[in-house]
Write a protein that holds these residues in place. Sequence first.
Motif, short mmCIF file in Angstrom:
data_model
loop_
_atom_site.label_atom_id
_atom_site.label_comp_id
_atom_site.label_asym_id
_atom_site.label_seq_id
_atom_site.Cartn_x
_atom_site.Cartn_y
_atom_site.Cartn_z
N ASN A 179 0.82 -1.22 0.00
CA ASN A 179 0.00 0.00 0.00
C ASN A 179 0.85 1.27 0.00
O ASN A 179 0.39 2.34 0.35
CB ASN A 179 -0.96 0.00 1.19
N LYS A 180 2.12 1.11 -0.35
CA LYS A 180 3.08 2.24 -0.38
C LYS A 180 3.06 3.01 0.93
O LYS A 180 3.18 4.25 0.94
CB LYS A 180 2.75 3.17 -1.55
N GLY A 181 2.87 2.33 2.01
CA GLY A 181 2.93 2.97 3.33
C GLY A 181 1.60 3.52 3.81
O GLY A 181 1.46 3.88 4.98
N ASP A 182 0.62 3.60 2.92
CA ASP A 182 -0.68 4.16 3.33
C ASP A 182 -1.58 3.03 3.83
O ASP A 182 -2.52 2.59 3.15
CB ASP A 182 -1.33 4.90 2.16
N ILE A 183 -1.32 2.59 5.04
CA ILE A 183 -2.00 1.41 5.59
C ILE A 183 -3.49 1.66 5.77
O ILE A 183 -4.32 0.80 5.46
CB ILE A 183 -1.35 1.02 6.94
N ASN A 184 -3.85 2.86 6.24
CA ASN A 184 -5.28 3.12 6.50
C ASN A 184 -6.03 3.69 5.30
O ASN A 184 -7.21 4.02 5.39
CB ASN A 184 -5.46 4.01 7.75
N GLY A 185 -5.32 3.82 4.19
CA GLY A 185 -5.99 4.21 2.95
C GLY A 185 -6.59 5.61 2.95
O GLY A 185 -7.52 5.90 2.19
N ASP A 186 -6.01 6.52 3.77
CA ASP A 186 -6.56 7.88 3.78
C ASP A 186 -5.86 8.82 2.80
O ASP A 186 -6.03 10.03 2.84
CB ASP A 186 -6.52 8.47 5.21
N GLY A 187 -5.05 8.23 1.94
CA GLY A 187 -4.44 9.03 0.87
C GLY A 187 -3.13 9.69 1.29
O GLY A 187 -2.52 10.40 0.50
N ALA A 213 11.91 10.51 -1.11
CA ALA A 213 11.63 9.39 -2.02
C ALA A 213 10.13 9.20 -2.16
O ALA A 213 9.62 8.91 -3.26
CB ALA A 213 12.28 8.11 -1.51
N LEU A 214 9.40 9.39 -1.07
CA LEU A 214 7.94 9.25 -1.12
C LEU A 214 7.32 10.39 -1.91
O LEU A 214 6.51 10.18 -2.82
CB LEU A 214 7.35 9.22 0.30
N THR A 215 7.70 11.62 -1.58
CA THR A 215 7.07 12.77 -2.26
C THR A 215 7.46 12.79 -3.75
O THR A 215 6.64 13.11 -4.60
CB THR A 215 7.42 14.10 -1.56
N GLY A 218 5.21 10.94 -5.74
CA GLY A 218 3.83 11.45 -5.78
C GLY A 218 2.99 11.04 -4.58
O GLY A 218 1.77 11.18 -4.59
N VAL A 219 3.66 10.55 -3.53
CA VAL A 219 2.92 10.11 -2.35
C VAL A 219 2.82 11.29 -1.36
O VAL A 219 3.81 11.96 -1.07
CB VAL A 219 3.65 8.91 -1.68
N GLU A 220 1.62 11.51 -0.86
CA GLU A 220 1.44 12.58 0.12
C GLU A 220 1.90 12.09 1.49
O GLU A 220 1.68 10.92 1.84
CB GLU A 220 -0.05 12.97 0.18
#
Length: 351
Positions: A179-187, A213-215, A218-220
């Motif tokens: 989940n690319k680190g977004d475990i709770n799926g809140d974006g 690396a995350l930003t 494109g990961v918030e």
Amino acid sequence: MKKLLALAVAGCMALSLAACGGSTASSAPAASSEAASSAAESAAESVAESTAAGGKIGVCIYKFDDAFMTTYRNALQEILEGKGYEVTVVDGNNDQNKQNEQINTFITQGVDALIINPVMTSAADQIISTVKDADVPTVLINREPTADQMSAYEKLVYVGCDAAQSGTMQGELILDTENKGDINGDGKVSYIMIQGDPENIDAQLRTEYSVKALTDAGVEVEQLDLQRGDWDRNKGQEIAQNDLAKFGDQIEVVFCNNDDMAIGALQAIQAAGRTVNSDIYLVGVDALDAALNEVEAGNMTGTVLNDAKGQASQAVECMEELLGGKTFAAGEQSVYVDYVKVTPDNVAEFK
Ligand code: BGC
């Protein structure tokens, strides 16, 4: 497997920009074997030369009570003694004044070369001017001064790693999760950052580049907390414990600038009833034995090999080049050993 790793490391080192031990670097031993009239004589001579490499070497470590630097200093001592040097390794007790005295004592004792892991990066100018005035070839390790500072003395090299690379790899370990680190799926990825000593460039760049690396992908992200744990396991445990009490399930990722703090954080994570790789991710740097075990067991998401043995052998190679008379031009005084990402898939190669 260790052999495989050593080969990989040798390959990486060969790629490093200013790696010691390159073709321009081995003049001293080559000259003496050329002078020998037969192959046997030359072999005998080079053996004699390597066992009697001799010379007194002073090694200053910022503090012995540091898990990573313990592996590093043991490797240095083993390599140097194996080559026949008379080695003295001293503990700076995390006190720059004490280390300055140790450096002066080594100089008074007439050491042939110094290997120094500075206590404070900010003391680099002073250390460099001391060894320069005494004309003692010096290899700095682990805490990198600026190229400008090093350019003051041509018999000086820094051996270490590119800290930004380890940060980037930590971020990639999180991006590689399902989940690319977004475990709770809140974006967004909500994280805490447990930092090493912020005076140290490794701490600064790992902190910056892990998140970058995350930003960049494109990961918030959302930083819930950033605190200095000074590379220390107990502090890592305390910070994680407090943050878990404060932020609870909001924490999806725990970034630690090193493994010792990650091991401490893991204790807090487990005590809080959380499960790594299921409801929280945890990454470190160094590939300490304890961390390799936790990666293998699925209790750490991953770590990044900070190759203590590779750096120790590179430091000794550079030292020998300096002893052989080589000087280093400004801008070419940093020698880097590559970091390597460690996950459950490849962890066996590092054990
Ligand atoms: C290591 C840390 C260590 C620090 C000491 C870093 O490169 O990752 O574990 O405490 O160096 O300066």
